[in-house]
Design a protein around this motif. Structure first.
Motif, short mmCIF file in Angstrom:
data_model
loop_
_atom_site.label_atom_id
_atom_site.label_comp_id
_atom_site.label_asym_id
_atom_site.label_seq_id
_atom_site.Cartn_x
_atom_site.Cartn_y
_atom_site.Cartn_z
N GLU A 193 0.81 -1.22 0.02
CA GLU A 193 -0.10 0.20 0.07
C GLU A 193 0.95 1.29 0.08
N LEU A 194 1.95 1.34 0.86
CA LEU A 194 2.88 2.38 0.72
C LEU A 194 3.43 2.54 -0.39
N SER A 195 3.92 1.21 -1.17
CA SER A 195 4.58 1.42 -2.52
C SER A 195 3.63 2.19 -3.53
N ARG A 196 2.36 1.84 -3.49
CA ARG A 196 1.28 2.35 -4.38
C ARG A 196 1.22 3.93 -3.97
N ALA A 197 1.05 4.15 -2.67
CA ALA A 197 0.82 5.68 -2.42
C ALA A 197 1.97 6.51 -2.89
N ALA A 198 3.43 5.96 -2.95
CA ALA A 198 4.41 6.53 -3.31
C ALA A 198 4.57 6.81 -4.71
N ALA A 199 4.06 5.93 -5.52
CA ALA A 199 3.84 5.92 -6.87
C ALA A 199 2.79 7.05 -7.44
N ALA A 213 9.53 4.14 3.69
CA ALA A 213 8.74 3.20 4.51
C ALA A 213 8.47 1.93 4.03
N ALA A 214 8.13 1.66 2.87
CA ALA A 214 7.66 0.38 2.24
C ALA A 214 9.03 -0.54 2.03
N LEU A 215 10.05 0.19 1.49
CA LEU A 215 11.20 -0.75 1.70
C LEU A 215 11.89 -1.12 2.90
N THR A 216 11.72 -0.08 3.94
CA THR A 216 12.12 -0.38 5.33
C THR A 216 11.63 -1.51 6.01
N ALA A 217 10.03 -1.53 5.84
CA ALA A 217 9.34 -2.46 6.36
C ALA A 217 9.47 -3.93 5.79
N GLY A 221 14.42 -11.51 2.55
CA GLY A 221 13.81 -12.68 1.70
C GLY A 221 12.24 -12.60 1.85
N GLU A 222 11.91 -11.24 2.09
CA GLU A 222 10.25 -11.29 2.00
C GLU A 222 10.19 -11.14 0.46
N ALA A 223 8.81 -11.27 0.10
CA ALA A 223 8.36 -10.81 -1.31
C ALA A 223 8.32 -9.49 -1.84
N TYR A 224 9.08 -9.25 -2.66
CA TYR A 224 9.15 -7.91 -3.28
C TYR A 224 8.26 -7.75 -4.34
N GLU A 225 7.35 -8.87 -4.94
CA GLU A 225 6.93 -8.77 -6.17
C GLU A 225 5.74 -7.68 -6.29
N HIS A 226 5.31 -7.36 -4.76
CA HIS A 226 3.98 -6.56 -4.73
C HIS A 226 4.76 -5.23 -4.29
N SER A 241 14.06 5.97 -8.58
CA SER A 241 15.15 5.61 -8.09
C SER A 241 15.50 4.63 -7.07
N ALA A 242 14.36 4.80 -5.90
CA ALA A 242 14.31 4.16 -4.70
C ALA A 242 14.05 2.60 -5.16
N GLY A 243 13.15 2.49 -6.07
CA GLY A 243 12.75 0.90 -6.49
C GLY A 243 14.05 0.25 -7.34
#
Length: 473
Positions: A193-199, A213-217, A221-226, A241-243
């Protein structure tokens, strides 16, 4: 009488006339409340005849307990602190006056401020906090305004996930920042949800806040595909650039190559970092694409990327790209040559006539250091009205950089240009013109040009300019 008055003053006079609060101002607009607060004192100063006696004098009104909502709103904005203090105490009966209580929480008078803060603490709950958030955050920027922001945060931390998400869609960017900060602190939003908000959000502060916050959370090993796809496809370069930087942590470093030719220099730099960490060579990647036989689909970002990480020998790969059919590629090739300090005035000069506006713009920037080497008559021809606008702008930029009578001649000639912006730039150039060392004293042409532009000067300044040039007034 209300015609021509400022919004707050007009609203105050409507209230003094007995108009209901909701018809006197837009109660949902924080600007209207702040304007009313100032407007009441303006009415008391400039139009005291329209107010009852107590509303523009010091003594407390004897009938304050009988005041309705409209008159109590005036009392809350009164210039006398004793009346404001008593009005705050009486305003608990009218929830519609809570916005003025918020303003009084930052009042300069301590007794008024303390009573207002006590009332706000008791009256503010989730529903009213959502409505008042824009005003509270606006007042929070004032001296003594932090109290309201603190109370707002305490109340909204009790809000449901859905209510806070609704607040994060507020048109006011300050409100959105506050809402996302609370949601992040309370871990109310998932990384996706945070990544969608950032975009999605247009505010750079929200973008950085949510992307970080999205990347820090996310843990290792966690799924990054979402999380990563919205960041990588965002329009804002900082979010992309963060992505891109996170690709290495996600184990997807190979995807960074596709961002080496991104339109943003920041994204390209992040992509080069990720590629290098995997043992790749970004410069070789750029060279391969710039020398491909079939380079009609060459992305402009690959051209300037080569200049960003290559060396001066790579200029030999950029010169042929000046003939590329895509204006974006030609423009980036010119910019790359400038970045590599390989500008050749003679070879770049023809590109001031390029049909691509971006090419002419980059060419003009590249040629600025050598503007005095270009033929002035040749440049002046390109400022004529029959030339395309971008050609006129590029030529004038170079002529203006030359200074002297040539710059004045070009600027005065463009005062009647069909383009309004170019006319404005030309006028500004004339106004800041002063004779340089290479301008002949007593040159009649200077006097003529200054006379043609006399509407841009006062009589005193015009005489001063002519005196500087040795021209008789």
């Amino acid at each position: 009488m209300l015609e021509g008055l400022e919004g707050g003053t007009a609203a105050a006079m409507r209230l003094a006339g007995g108009a209901p609060l909701r018809t006197a101002l837009d109660v949902a607009d924080p600007t209207d409340w702040l304007a009313l607060d100032a407007g009441v004192r303006e009415v008391a100063w400039y139009y005291p005849q329209f107010l009852p006696e107590w509303e523009h004098s010091a003594p407390l009104p004897a009938d304050l307990t009988q005041l309705g909502e409209s008159r109590l709103a005036l009392a809350l904005c009164h210039r006398d602190g004793r009346i404001r203090q008593e009005a705050v105490r009486r305003s608990a009966r009218y929830p519609g006056l809570l916005p003025l209580v918020v303003i009084r929480c930052a009042d300069w008078a301590g007794p008024v401020r303390e009573r207002a803060r006590q009332l706000l603490r008791e009256a503010l709950e989730v529903d009213s906090a959502l409505d008042l958030a824009p005003l509270i955050l606006r007042v929070g920027r004032r001296d003594r305004g932090a109290f309201g922001v603190d109370v707002l945060g305490q109340v909204l931390r009790r809000a449901s996930h859905g209510r806070l998400v609704a607040l994060s869609a507020d048109p006011d960017r300050t409100v959105r920042r506050f809402a996302y900060q609370l949601a992040i602190e309370g871990r109310l939003l998932r990384p996706a949800e945070l990544s969608r908000a950032a975009a999605r959000d247009e505010d750079t502060v929200v973008q950085d806040l949510c992307a970080t916050a999205a990347l820090t959370a996310l843990g290792d090993g966690e799924a990054y595909e979402h999380v990563l796809p919205p960041l990588l496809s965002a329009r804002n370069p900082r979010t992309r650039s963060a992505g891109v930087t996170a690709l290495r942590r996600a184990g997807w470093s190979e995807q960074a190559e596709s961002f080496l030719s991104d339109r943003s220099a920041l994204v390209r730099a992040c992509a080069r970092y990720v590629v290098r960490q995997q043992g790749g060579d970004p410069a070789a990647w750029y060279r391969e694409r710039c020398t491909a036989l079939d380079n009609l689909e060459l992305p402009p970002g690959a051209v300037i990327g080569l200049a960003e990480c290559g060396n001066r020998t790579d200029a030999g790969l950029l010169w042929p790209l000046l003939a590329h059919p895509a204006a974006g590629v030609r423009a980036r090739a010119v910019a790359g040559l400038r970045a590599l300090d390989c500008v050749d005035t003679k070879q770049l000069r023809p590109f001031l006539d390029d049909p691509g506006a971006s090419v002419v713009r980059e060419t003009a920037v590249a040629l600025l250091p050598s503007a005095k080497e270009l033929p002035s008559d040749w440049l002046l021809e390109r400022t004529r009205s029959e030339q395309p606008r971008h050609v006129r702008v590029g030529a004038f930029r170079l002529l203006d950089a030359r200074g002297g009578i040539v710059a004045l001649r070009a600027a005065v000639g463009l005062l009647e240009d069909p383009d309004a912006k170019l006319r404005t730039w030309a006028g500004q150039s004339v106004q800041r013109w002063h004779p340089s060392a290479d301008v002949r004293r007593c040159d009649a042409e200077v006097g003529e040009l200054l006379d043609r532009s006399r509407h841009l000067f006062s009589d005193h300044v015009l005489r001063r300019r002519k005196w500087e040039a040795g021209v008789n007034s």
